[in-house]
Write an enzyme that holds these catalytic residues in place. Structure first.
Site, PDB file in Angstrom:
ATOM      1  N   TYR A 154       0.841  -1.220   0.000  1.00 36.10           N
ATOM      2  CA  TYR A 154       0.000   0.000   0.000  1.00 36.10           C
ATOM      3  C   TYR A 154       0.872   1.265   0.000  1.00 36.10           C
ATOM      4  O   TYR A 154       0.616   2.211  -0.753  1.00 36.10           O
ATOM      5  CB  TYR A 154      -0.904  -0.047   1.230  1.00 36.10           C
ATOM      6  CG  TYR A 154      -1.903   1.080   1.350  1.00 36.10           C
ATOM      7  CD1 TYR A 154      -3.031   1.123   0.534  1.00 36.10           C
ATOM      8  CD2 TYR A 154      -1.731   2.092   2.287  1.00 36.10           C
ATOM      9  CE1 TYR A 154      -3.960   2.145   0.653  1.00 36.10           C
ATOM     10  CE2 TYR A 154      -2.658   3.115   2.420  1.00 36.10           C
ATOM     11  CZ  TYR A 154      -3.772   3.133   1.599  1.00 36.10           C
ATOM     12  OH  TYR A 154      -4.692   4.153   1.721  1.00 36.10           O
ATOM     13  N   LYS A 158       0.983   4.254  -2.752  1.00 42.41           N
ATOM     14  CA  LYS A 158       0.622   5.640  -2.429  1.00 42.41           C
ATOM     15  C   LYS A 158       1.814   6.586  -2.597  1.00 42.41           C
ATOM     16  O   LYS A 158       1.630   7.772  -2.916  1.00 42.41           O
ATOM     17  CB  LYS A 158       0.048   5.719  -1.010  1.00 42.41           C
ATOM     18  CG  LYS A 158      -1.291   4.994  -0.864  1.00 42.41           C
ATOM     19  CD  LYS A 158      -2.353   5.559  -1.806  1.00 42.41           C
ATOM     20  CE  LYS A 158      -3.724   4.962  -1.591  1.00 42.41           C
ATOM     21  NZ  LYS A 158      -4.742   5.527  -2.494  1.00 42.41           N
TER      22      LYS A 158
HETATM   23  P1  NAP Z   1     -13.253   2.218   1.129  1.00 42.53           P
HETATM   24  O1  NAP Z   1     -14.343   2.655   2.051  1.00 42.53           O
HETATM   25  O2  NAP Z   1     -12.658   0.852   1.304  1.00 42.53           O
HETATM   26  O3  NAP Z   1     -13.735   2.419  -0.382  1.00 42.53           O
HETATM   27  C1  NAP Z   1     -12.898   2.068  -1.439  1.00 42.53           C
HETATM   28  C2  NAP Z   1     -13.590   2.391  -2.732  1.00 42.53           C
HETATM   29  O4  NAP Z   1     -12.719   2.029  -3.812  1.00 42.53           O
HETATM   30  C3  NAP Z   1     -14.895   1.636  -2.915  1.00 42.53           C
HETATM   31  O5  NAP Z   1     -15.881   2.531  -3.361  1.00 42.53           O
HETATM   32  C4  NAP Z   1     -14.568   0.613  -4.008  1.00 42.53           C
HETATM   33  O6  NAP Z   1     -15.651   0.372  -4.889  1.00 42.53           O
HETATM   34  C5  NAP Z   1     -13.499   1.348  -4.789  1.00 42.53           C
HETATM   35  N1  NAP Z   1     -12.676   0.435  -5.595  1.00 42.53           N
HETATM   36  C6  NAP Z   1     -11.798  -0.498  -5.152  1.00 42.53           C
HETATM   37  N2  NAP Z   1     -11.261  -1.134  -6.199  1.00 42.53           N
HETATM   38  C7  NAP Z   1     -11.808  -0.603  -7.327  1.00 42.53           C
HETATM   39  C8  NAP Z   1     -11.637  -0.840  -8.718  1.00 42.53           C
HETATM   40  N3  NAP Z   1     -10.783  -1.762  -9.171  1.00 42.53           N
HETATM   41  N4  NAP Z   1     -12.353  -0.094  -9.598  1.00 42.53           N
HETATM   42  C9  NAP Z   1     -13.218   0.839  -9.148  1.00 42.53           C
HETATM   43  N5  NAP Z   1     -13.410   1.119  -7.845  1.00 42.53           N
HETATM   44  C10 NAP Z   1     -12.720   0.394  -6.944  1.00 42.53           C
HETATM   45  O7  NAP Z   1     -11.998   3.217   1.223  1.00 42.53           O
HETATM   46  P2  NAP Z   1     -11.891   4.738   1.690  1.00 42.53           P
HETATM   47  O8  NAP Z   1     -11.424   4.730   3.088  1.00 42.53           O
HETATM   48  O9  NAP Z   1     -13.096   5.505   1.310  1.00 42.53           O
HETATM   49  O10 NAP Z   1     -10.638   5.198   0.793  1.00 42.53           O
HETATM   50  C11 NAP Z   1     -10.761   5.971  -0.387  1.00 42.53           C
HETATM   51  C12 NAP Z   1      -9.363   6.363  -0.848  1.00 42.53           C
HETATM   52  O11 NAP Z   1      -8.680   7.088   0.186  1.00 42.53           O
HETATM   53  C13 NAP Z   1      -8.466   5.166  -1.163  1.00 42.53           C
HETATM   54  O12 NAP Z   1      -7.631   5.447  -2.262  1.00 42.53           O
HETATM   55  C14 NAP Z   1      -7.632   5.019   0.098  1.00 42.53           C
HETATM   56  O13 NAP Z   1      -6.415   4.379  -0.148  1.00 42.53           O
HETATM   57  C15 NAP Z   1      -7.451   6.483   0.478  1.00 42.53           C
HETATM   58  N6  NAP Z   1      -7.120   6.662   1.895  1.00 42.53           N
HETATM   59  C16 NAP Z   1      -7.992   6.276   2.877  1.00 42.53           C
HETATM   60  C17 NAP Z   1      -7.631   6.457   4.208  1.00 42.53           C
HETATM   61  C18 NAP Z   1      -8.532   6.059   5.353  1.00 42.53           C
HETATM   62  O14 NAP Z   1      -8.093   6.195   6.508  1.00 42.53           O
HETATM   63  N7  NAP Z   1      -9.731   5.631   5.128  1.00 42.53           N
HETATM   64  C19 NAP Z   1      -6.383   7.010   4.525  1.00 42.53           C
HETATM   65  C20 NAP Z   1      -5.528   7.380   3.504  1.00 42.53           C
HETATM   66  C21 NAP Z   1      -5.917   7.207   2.194  1.00 42.53           C
HETATM   67  P3  NAP Z   1     -16.578  -0.949  -4.767  1.00 42.53           P
HETATM   68  O15 NAP Z   1     -17.099  -0.963  -3.358  1.00 42.53           O
HETATM   69  O16 NAP Z   1     -17.641  -0.707  -5.790  1.00 42.53           O
HETATM   70  O17 NAP Z   1     -15.712  -2.125  -5.069  1.00 42.53           O
END
Ligand code: NAP
Length: 246
Positions: A154, A158
């Site tokens: 990861y 990133k």
């Molecule tokens: P999440 O709740 O797990 O949601 C992830 C999203 O990505 C889901 O809507 C999923 O869609 C979509 N996705 C995954 N694989 C995909 C693919 N191959 N094609 C299209 N869509 C895909 O994650 P989140 O926490 O909202 O995170 C969103 C972003 O922020 C990510 O890039 C994550 O790395 C980044 N981020 C999050 C955090 C945190 O603390 N939460 C911290 C730093 C960075 P489906 O459900 O339809 O599969």
């Protein structure tokens, strides 16, 4: 703030992507909600958007496949006639210590987080170059800056997003297109809900603001970078992390 703009948000069915979609609608943008599996959540989101008087369509695409990423961009242009904003939000984790990490654990995270972002930027920028305007915002993570035990895959993805953001910013600046990254710290979503309680407590202890962030707090930063207020900002990484990394 985003009146008349058209935006694609990848992985917008839930979590941070959903919050960005709702924030963009609030500011007057038309939104293309991309998803891979979350059809039920997307239908609910479209309903919420319609009730709020907003305009949105949903497009299913696995952004780790170039042809599907291209079809996503094509669908946006076909429906709305232009593309002003791309938010590369879709992402996954497959956490485990390096010793136990399989090739599939590594490559699936790279394929979605890094290659997927590349495919969407490539095809969206093709449209934006012709328009001579556009804004691209990529979701990185503070882990891409600091590294994190159990997240070799990861963190690599990133950190790669940051390098790619800066390179694309240099390539596209000539046509007035900006490319920036947002690096969240710990945000409360399904991605972090699965973490053990002990890890959550230890993490919060290291955050100066003493809490996890909310998805709409990331959406606020993304909206700013997508707006004209950020016209002179490109190649930057904006951390939304409660002061965790400074
Ligand atoms: P999440 O709740 O797990 O949601 C992830 C999203 O990505 C889901 O809507 C999923 O869609 C979509 N996705 C995954 N694989 C995909 C693919 N191959 N094609 C299209 N869509 C895909 O994650 P989140 O926490 O909202 O995170 C969103 C972003 O922020 C990510 O890039 C994550 O790395 C980044 N981020 C999050 C955090 C945190 O603390 N939460 C911290 C730093 C960075 P489906 O459900 O339809 O599969």
């Amino acid at each position: 703030m985003l009146n008349g703009k058209t935006a694609i948000i990848t992985g917008a069915g839930r979590g941070i992507g959903r919050a960005i979609a709702l924030e963009f609608i609030k500011y007057g943008a038309k939104v293309v909600v991309n998803y891979r599996n979350s059809i039920k959540q997307v239908e609910e989101l479209l309903e919420t958007i319609r009730e709020a008087g907003g305009e949105a369509i949903a497009v299913q695409a696995d952004i780790s496949k170039e042809e599907e990423a291209k079809q996503l961009v094509d669908a946006a242009v076909k429906h709305f006639g232009r593309l002003d904003i791309l938010v590369n939000n879709a992402g996954i984790t497959k956490d485990t210590l390096m010793m136990r990490m399989s090739e599939d654990d590594f490559s699936s995270v790279i394929d979605i987080n890094l290659k997927g972002t590349f495919f969407c930027m490539k095809h969206a920028s093709n449209v934006m170059l012709k328009q001579r305007s556009g804004k691209i915002i990529n979701l990185s993570s503070v882990v891409g800056i600091t590294g994190n035990a159990g997240q070799v895959n990861y963190a690599a993805s990133k950190a790669g997003v940051i390098g790619m953001t800066k390179s694309a910013a240099r390539e596209l600046a000539i046509r007035g297109i900006t490319v920036n990254a947002v690096a969240p710290g710990f945000i409360q979503t399904e991605m972090t809900d699965v973490l053990p309680e002990k890890i959550k407590e230890a993490t919060v202890a290291n955050i100066p603001l003493k809490r996890f962030g909310a998805a709409n707090e990331v959406a606020g930063a993304v909206s700013f970078l997508a707006s004209e207020a950020a016209n002179y900002i490109t190649g930057q990484v904006l951390q939304v992390d409660g002061g965790m990394v400074m």
